[in-house]
Write an enzyme that holds these catalytic residues in place. Structure first.
Site, PDB file in Angstrom:
ATOM      1  N   ASP A  25      10.551  -0.450  -6.775  1.00 20.48           N
ATOM      2  CA  ASP A  25      10.775   0.706  -5.888  1.00 20.48           C
ATOM      3  C   ASP A  25       9.853   0.647  -4.665  1.00 20.48           C
ATOM      4  O   ASP A  25       9.667   1.640  -3.969  1.00 20.48           O
ATOM      5  CB  ASP A  25      10.532   2.010  -6.653  1.00 20.48           C
TER       6      ASP A  25
ATOM      7  N   ASP B 154      -5.801  -1.305  -9.479  1.00 17.47           N
ATOM      8  CA  ASP B 154      -5.512  -0.140 -10.319  1.00 17.47           C
ATOM      9  C   ASP B 154      -5.845  -0.391 -11.786  1.00 17.47           C
ATOM     10  O   ASP B 154      -6.103  -1.519 -12.201  1.00 17.47           O
ATOM     11  CB  ASP B 154      -4.035   0.279 -10.166  1.00 17.47           C
TER      12      ASP B 154
ATOM     13  N   GLU C 215       3.052   5.332  -5.845  1.00 16.14           N
ATOM     14  CA  GLU C 215       4.468   5.504  -6.103  1.00 16.14           C
ATOM     15  C   GLU C 215       5.152   6.190  -4.923  1.00 16.14           C
ATOM     16  O   GLU C 215       4.486   6.642  -3.985  1.00 16.14           O
ATOM     17  CB  GLU C 215       4.646   6.342  -7.380  1.00 16.14           C
TER      18      GLU C 215
ATOM     19  N   HIS D 204       6.586   0.236  -4.591  1.00 18.81           N
ATOM     20  CA  HIS D 204       5.203   0.744  -4.685  1.00 18.81           C
ATOM     21  C   HIS D 204       4.223  -0.409  -4.481  1.00 18.81           C
ATOM     22  O   HIS D 204       4.557  -1.572  -4.719  1.00 18.81           O
ATOM     23  CB  HIS D 204       4.945   1.485  -6.000  1.00 18.81           C
TER      24      HIS D 204
HETATM   25  P1  PGA Z   1       5.214  -7.354 -11.178  1.00 20.69           P
HETATM   26  O1  PGA Z   1       4.680  -5.935 -10.721  1.00 20.69           O
HETATM   27  O2  PGA Z   1       4.389  -8.364 -10.469  1.00 20.69           O
HETATM   28  O3  PGA Z   1       4.988  -7.384 -12.663  1.00 20.69           O
HETATM   29  O4  PGA Z   1       6.651  -7.441 -10.817  1.00 20.69           O
HETATM   30  C1  PGA Z   1       4.460  -5.687  -9.372  1.00 20.69           C
HETATM   31  C2  PGA Z   1       4.024  -4.250  -9.172  1.00 20.69           C
HETATM   32  O5  PGA Z   1       4.438  -3.375  -9.945  1.00 20.69           O
HETATM   33  O6  PGA Z   1       3.262  -3.989  -8.211  1.00 20.69           O
END
Ligand code: PGA
Length: 262
Positions: free
Chosen positions: A137, A68, A144, A139
């Site tokens: 959450d 992304d 999302e 995702h």
């Molecule tokens: P993080 O993010 O590795 O910074 O915890 C993971 C994500 O949002 O997919």
């Protein structure tokens, strides 16, 4: 796989990535990796740089696709994921930058850019190993809650929770972009294999919902239950909410002969 520490998660992941790359070193077609950003894979990228510097692995025959990119952030900005990848991996290994693909969101038609990105993955022969982190959450990428399980690369609006989680990378919380271009869930599912990494207690609820709950768009990562080749590697803190934790540990011991010191 539940490991004692985040360092063990890092090493396990680095071994898997290097194995994929090294089996392709002599091949005429590159190893195709799907890459993630965020805090979770930073240790993995550091370890890959170390191994590349030591000569244990080479990225000369590797092509990469990132999950992304924010919309509204210039690629040269330190907050962009293109910049993150340069800083944390690409600039320190022998990869051909022309073979590194991060969704393009600056000064382009976003729909066309999404189609172009999907086409590039197809032309590369698909993703061999997709590395994933997971949001608090659940995702994956920026898919999302409520994302269609059949979705392909497209623009998604970030939830407030994701924007709060990512505010640490920006000077002010209101600078966190509201949208991003992300690989879709179906795009991710088409990877030949998937390596999902999670560390820290803040991910334990998401991990529980991902593997012990129903498959639902409310828990985007839960769709990974349908994929035939997913490796989930987490540290102890990320496992604390698992209802069947002892059972998983026992079955890992039986499968791998892996015995825990603690
Ligand atoms: P993080 O993010 O590795 O910074 O915890 C993971 C994500 O949002 O997919």
């Amino acid at each position: 796989m539940i490991l004692d520490s985040s360092d063990q998660v890092t090493n396990f992941a680095a071994d898997m990535v290097c194995e994929v790359i090294n089996t392709r070193t002599q091949s005429s077609t590159p190893a195709v990796l799907g890459l993630a950003t965020g805090g979770t894979p930073l240790g993995l990228y550091r370890e890959l740089i170390r191994r590349c510097t030591r000569g244990d692995v080479s990225f000369q025959n590797v092509e990469t696709f990132n999950l992304d990119e924010y919309v509204g952030v210039e690629p040269s900005s330190p907050q962009s994921y293109r910049y993150y990848m340069l800083e944390n991996l690409f600039s320190h290994v022998d990869i051909d930058l022309a073979r590194t693909h991060v969704p393009v969101t600056w000064n382009v038609d976003l729909e066309q850019s999404a189609v172009h990105f999907e086409r590039k993955i197809e032309q590369a022969g698909g993703i061999e190993l997709q590395i994933l982190g997971i949001g608090s959450d659940a995702h994956i990428g920026f898919n999302e809650i409520g994302s269609s399980l059949g979705s392909r690369t497209r623009v998604k609006t970030l939830t407030q929770r994701t924007r709060d989680d990512n505010a640490r990378y920006f000077d002010r919380a209101d600078q966190v972009p509201r949208t991003a271009l992300t690989m879709g869930i179906q795009t991710i599912l088409e990877s030949q294999s998937i390596l999902l990494l999670a560390t820290g207690e803040g991910k334990s609820r998401a991990i529980r919902n991902t593997i012990e709950g129903p498959i639902t768009a409310s828990v985007p990562a839960s769709v990974l239950q349908l994929h035939p080749n997913v490796t989930l590697v987490i540290d102890q803190p990320a496992s604390v909410e698992l209802a069947n934790r002892d059972y998983y540990l026992e079955s890992e011991r039986n499968r791998t002969g892996f015995s825990r010191s603690s």
